[in-house]
Design a protein around this motif. Sequence first.
Motif, mmCIF file in Angstrom:
data_model
loop_
_atom_site.group_PDB
_atom_site.id
_atom_site.type_symbol
_atom_site.label_atom_id
_atom_site.label_comp_id
_atom_site.label_asym_id
_atom_site.label_seq_id
_atom_site.Cartn_x
_atom_site.Cartn_y
_atom_site.Cartn_z
ATOM 1 N N LEU A 281 37.854 28.173 44.680
ATOM 2 C CA LEU A 281 37.887 29.032 45.760
ATOM 3 C C LEU A 281 38.682 30.192 45.999
ATOM 4 O O LEU A 281 38.607 31.399 46.248
ATOM 5 C CB LEU A 281 37.671 28.297 47.061
ATOM 6 C CG LEU A 281 37.543 28.937 48.240
ATOM 7 C CD1 LEU A 281 36.240 29.545 48.532
ATOM 8 C CD2 LEU A 281 37.595 27.877 49.548
ATOM 9 N N PHE A 282 40.003 29.629 45.534
ATOM 10 C CA PHE A 282 40.961 30.522 45.650
ATOM 11 C C PHE A 282 41.425 31.379 44.432
ATOM 12 O O PHE A 282 42.414 32.203 44.246
ATOM 13 C CB PHE A 282 42.339 29.817 46.143
ATOM 14 C CG PHE A 282 42.136 29.359 47.462
ATOM 15 C CD1 PHE A 282 42.232 30.122 48.567
ATOM 16 C CD2 PHE A 282 41.916 27.880 47.629
ATOM 17 C CE1 PHE A 282 41.784 29.570 49.802
ATOM 18 C CE2 PHE A 282 41.526 27.576 49.104
ATOM 19 C CZ PHE A 282 41.777 28.321 49.929
ATOM 20 N N MET A 283 40.777 30.738 42.972
ATOM 21 C CA MET A 283 40.756 31.302 41.754
ATOM 22 C C MET A 283 39.802 32.536 41.589
ATOM 23 O O MET A 283 39.899 33.446 40.489
ATOM 24 C CB MET A 283 40.584 30.592 40.762
ATOM 25 C CG MET A 283 41.789 29.090 40.894
ATOM 26 S SD MET A 283 42.932 29.797 39.612
ATOM 27 C CE MET A 283 42.314 29.792 38.063
ATOM 28 N N SER A 284 39.169 32.751 42.580
ATOM 29 C CA SER A 284 37.870 33.830 42.496
ATOM 30 C C SER A 284 38.053 34.838 43.933
ATOM 31 O O SER A 284 38.644 34.131 44.848
ATOM 32 C CB SER A 284 36.537 33.247 42.518
ATOM 33 O OG SER A 284 36.425 31.958 41.859
ATOM 34 N N PRO A 285 37.754 36.043 43.639
ATOM 35 C CA PRO A 285 37.876 37.050 44.740
ATOM 36 C C PRO A 285 36.766 36.753 45.828
ATOM 37 O O PRO A 285 36.162 37.583 45.964
ATOM 38 C CB PRO A 285 37.829 38.380 43.925
ATOM 39 C CG PRO A 285 37.241 38.203 42.853
ATOM 40 C CD PRO A 285 37.252 36.474 42.282
ATOM 41 N N VAL A 286 37.011 35.733 46.413
ATOM 42 C CA VAL A 286 35.933 35.396 47.598
ATOM 43 C C VAL A 286 36.550 35.948 48.962
ATOM 44 O O VAL A 286 35.848 36.648 49.472
ATOM 45 C CB VAL A 286 36.001 33.842 47.800
ATOM 46 C CG1 VAL A 286 35.071 33.395 49.015
ATOM 47 C CG2 VAL A 286 35.180 33.009 46.572
ATOM 48 N N PHE A 287 37.741 35.739 49.233
ATOM 49 C CA PHE A 287 38.216 36.319 50.591
ATOM 50 C C PHE A 287 39.050 37.348 50.490
ATOM 51 O O PHE A 287 39.526 38.158 51.438
ATOM 52 C CB PHE A 287 39.115 35.017 51.274
ATOM 53 C CG PHE A 287 38.428 33.945 51.587
ATOM 54 C CD1 PHE A 287 37.545 34.077 52.715
ATOM 55 C CD2 PHE A 287 38.509 32.641 50.957
ATOM 56 C CE1 PHE A 287 36.866 32.988 53.089
ATOM 57 C CE2 PHE A 287 37.717 31.292 51.512
ATOM 58 C CZ PHE A 287 37.075 31.562 52.528
ATOM 59 N N PHE A 288 38.973 37.778 49.119
ATOM 60 C CA PHE A 288 40.013 39.356 49.156
ATOM 61 C C PHE A 288 39.055 40.220 47.955
ATOM 62 O O PHE A 288 38.050 39.623 47.066
ATOM 63 C CB PHE A 288 41.297 39.141 48.628
ATOM 64 C CG PHE A 288 41.439 37.896 47.747
ATOM 65 C CD1 PHE A 288 41.329 38.199 46.183
ATOM 66 C CD2 PHE A 288 41.648 36.683 48.041
ATOM 67 C CE1 PHE A 288 41.418 37.242 45.330
ATOM 68 C CE2 PHE A 288 41.703 35.745 47.014
ATOM 69 C CZ PHE A 288 41.876 35.950 45.797
ATOM 70 N N SER A 289 39.388 41.313 47.901
ATOM 71 C CA SER A 289 38.786 42.193 46.903
ATOM 72 C C SER A 289 39.599 42.105 45.760
ATOM 73 O O SER A 289 40.824 42.156 45.877
ATOM 74 C CB SER A 289 38.729 43.627 47.337
ATOM 75 O OG SER A 289 38.976 44.526 46.306
ATOM 76 N N MET A 290 38.990 42.403 44.550
ATOM 77 C CA MET A 290 39.981 42.602 43.050
ATOM 78 C C MET A 290 41.004 43.496 43.212
ATOM 79 O O MET A 290 41.923 43.598 42.593
ATOM 80 C CB MET A 290 39.229 42.755 42.145
ATOM 81 C CG MET A 290 38.408 41.182 41.597
ATOM 82 S SD MET A 290 39.960 40.364 40.750
ATOM 83 C CE MET A 290 39.669 40.691 39.046
ATOM 84 N N ASP A 291 40.778 44.731 44.050
ATOM 85 C CA ASP A 291 41.634 45.752 44.206
ATOM 86 C C ASP A 291 43.010 45.539 44.742
ATOM 87 O O ASP A 291 43.824 46.086 44.377
ATOM 88 C CB ASP A 291 41.077 46.745 45.306
ATOM 89 C CG ASP A 291 39.839 47.307 44.885
ATOM 90 O OD1 ASP A 291 39.496 47.084 43.667
ATOM 91 O OD2 ASP A 291 39.078 47.896 45.545
ATOM 92 N N ILE A 292 43.166 44.359 45.458
ATOM 93 C CA ILE A 292 44.473 44.250 46.261
ATOM 94 C C ILE A 292 45.181 42.965 45.357
ATOM 95 O O ILE A 292 46.209 42.460 45.452
ATOM 96 C CB ILE A 292 44.353 43.462 47.575
ATOM 97 C CG1 ILE A 292 43.533 42.107 47.685
ATOM 98 C CG2 ILE A 292 43.662 44.602 48.408
ATOM 99 C CD1 ILE A 292 43.687 41.615 48.968
ATOM 100 N N VAL A 293 44.350 42.636 44.173
ATOM 101 C CA VAL A 293 45.209 41.427 43.331
ATOM 102 C C VAL A 293 46.043 42.285 42.236
ATOM 103 O O VAL A 293 45.524 43.169 41.661
ATOM 104 C CB VAL A 293 44.067 40.741 42.372
ATOM 105 C CG1 VAL A 293 44.771 39.736 41.477
ATOM 106 C CG2 VAL A 293 43.070 39.955 43.428
ATOM 107 N N PRO A 294 47.372 41.765 42.342
ATOM 108 C CA PRO A 294 48.181 42.294 41.459
ATOM 109 C C PRO A 294 47.831 42.171 39.946
ATOM 110 O O PRO A 294 47.221 41.398 39.631
ATOM 111 C CB PRO A 294 49.521 41.551 41.661
ATOM 112 C CG PRO A 294 49.191 40.485 42.453
ATOM 113 C CD PRO A 294 47.874 40.801 43.242
ATOM 114 N N GLU A 295 48.134 43.227 39.184
ATOM 115 C CA GLU A 295 47.789 43.316 37.856
ATOM 116 C C GLU A 295 48.139 41.950 37.133
ATOM 117 O O GLU A 295 47.255 41.900 36.178
ATOM 118 C CB GLU A 295 48.517 44.437 37.112
ATOM 119 C CG GLU A 295 47.829 45.016 35.870
ATOM 120 C CD GLU A 295 46.528 45.520 36.291
ATOM 121 O OE1 GLU A 295 45.748 45.395 35.291
ATOM 122 O OE2 GLU A 295 46.411 46.331 37.157
ATOM 123 N N SER A 296 49.322 41.503 37.388
ATOM 124 C CA SER A 296 49.678 40.187 36.605
ATOM 125 C C SER A 296 48.717 39.052 36.813
ATOM 126 O O SER A 296 48.625 38.140 36.015
ATOM 127 C CB SER A 296 51.091 39.653 37.042
ATOM 128 O OG SER A 296 51.017 39.584 38.441
#
Lengths: 264, 454
Positions: A189-204
């Motif tokens: 659930l938290f390893m996938s972009p469920v509650f957020f967009s991939m855009d805000i995931v840091p590059e690392s």
Amino acid sequence: MLPGDLTNKRRLRIGVYWLSQALKRRYPGRGIGVWWIVLAPLVLVTIYTSVLTGVMGLRWGMEEHAPVYFGLMVLIGVAYYQAFSECLIRASGLIHEKANLARKVKVPWEVLPFVLLGEVALPLICNLIVILVGLGITGVLHPVGVFYLPVIILPFFLLLAGCAALNSVLGVFFRDLGQLMNFLSMALLFMSPVFFSMDIVPESLRQLMLVSPLTIPVEMTRIALTDGELNTVWLLLLWTLSSVVFMAGMLIFRLTRESFADGF
Amino acid sequence: MASERPVLQVQEISRTQPVVVEGGHAFLRALTRRPASGDGVVILRKLSFSVARGEIVGILGVNGAGKSTLLQCIAGLTSVSSGQILVDGRVCGLLELGSGFDYEASATKNIWLNGLLLGLSPQEIVERTAAILAFADLQVSETQPLSTFSTGMVMRLAFAIAVHAKPDLLLIDEALAVGDEAFQSRCFERLRDLAARGTAILFVTHASSLVQEMCDRAILLDCGELLAIGSPKRIVADYQKLLFSSGPERETQRARLRMQADSNRETPGMTEAGTTIEDIAFSESTDLSKTAENHQVIRLGIHDVQILKAVLLDQSGCEVNVLRAGESYRFRYSIRFGHAYRAVRFGMLFKSVTGVELGGSQTGSQRLDVSPDDIIDVTFCFNCRLNPGTWFLNAGVLGSAETDEEIWLERFTDLLQFRVVSGHTSATGMVDFGVDFSLTRIPHARSDTRNCHH
């Protein structure tokens, strides 16, 4: 005809019967029953919108959107996640559910993963319809995206069927698999972009996110529906991966199904 | 019919039940489709037999003999480790009573699912649903779920579905014990009917009388081994002997049965124990060769006791095998003992063709001690109360050998066969109880009932 050998048509009818029984159990006839399948996503969108944006003050991506946009985006993630997670958890006990039957008649085991697929696919499709309508009403739906949707969902169904087959086999030989799957699905659930967009995931962390099989279909659906774009590299990756999982699942299922009854 | 391919051919099947069915090893074994070896429990050992169309075959054996596993293998529910099972047609099993049902669904729904699983077409299911419900006679509403049914009702439904599936091979595992007597008798009638139409029936039971009544042949299983196959009467006798023996005696029994089975295999076509009743010519003459003594006698004991002669004599001392009802006869046999035995007594028993033990007697009031090579002549006098028909006589010797425990030294099943003629015309059933009757016409209710003394 071999003992209990079933033709494809019969297998289909048995599958339909089991699926209808399962759905009846899930959405009982009287009361809210059938309406729940549409009502549930509406309630969820309301909750996500009000709690996540209203209480926690979260925003979707970088741009400014109406609050309900957030709820709908989260629901896309949740819809895929629910289907996948239920598939993982339920599949581990799928064969044992029919242990009683297996002592009496030859059970067409190979039908079972597909019955499970049907069970989880139906709410997923209903959720997506609600999302389409919601995006349409708020005016952010990109019409082309609707046509992209099937090419994203189809491989996802293959993935689900493959995982269901694989997990149901493993569930026969490792009875505590259910526990592990509960844990795994929570992590997912938290390893996938469920509650957020991939855009805000840091590059690392992006590479890590790609480990989750949900990341690609969820993000692709969002982009397709709002921007009308389809990333062909991702699409190819999704189809390849899903096909491999599906084939592997079916093969292992076929090889081992003769021994299912040994444990009963 | 004999030229037809058998419905079921079981060829040298063995089954080893794996002890470990979970974990990585079990998974790898399943994946590579290797049969369990070494770590398994052998449940069936090299069984071979075949069943023809319309044949009813009973399977007997003590608990743990492998009867249920055999049926499960035939039904295809359990895999065999080696060997082959060939089934020509549709198999239908009544295994593990009713457990194939969906208890949340109604009877009609369950008929649909079970019909599909058994391989019926939707059209066939729809056509037969009414007949199935009528046969099961559930007397419940259409929508009532199975969870509200009693065990007996579920069993009735299971049986009704199985027989209406018109299988080519029907497997029944003790499932009939649950129904009430009326339903049971309907079941048996239906089974005979099915067999007459060409369905082969294999059934496991502990009721020996049922095997003798219903079956054309019987199979004796013990420790996963097929010990004997043949006429129900013989197999039931073998089974009972095995059932009540233990230790080394049991092993000797097993060895004897195995040897018999081997010799039978060498002469196919001669497998049956015997001559049918019609084969024996009956005569009222004293012609000894015509008596049933040369009929195959089933000897059950393993002690050194020999029967020298067994005859039925009429009052003038002539040997007969056709008896007149109501007259007195003597049943006489001589026994030679090979060892010394203590407290020996002798017995006799009348039996019907179907194996029902009608009655007998024994010489318990006068026990004898015998020494080696003693010959004892035993005579029983009796009045023939049997009704016209064919009957069997058993004989048996009981005594103590080394220990004080009384054991069967020898039993002779179906030692003599005889026919009874010219009985009381009014007597029915097997035995004439000398029933008398009187008839009185009761005056009409209108007249005074107090007048009704005679």
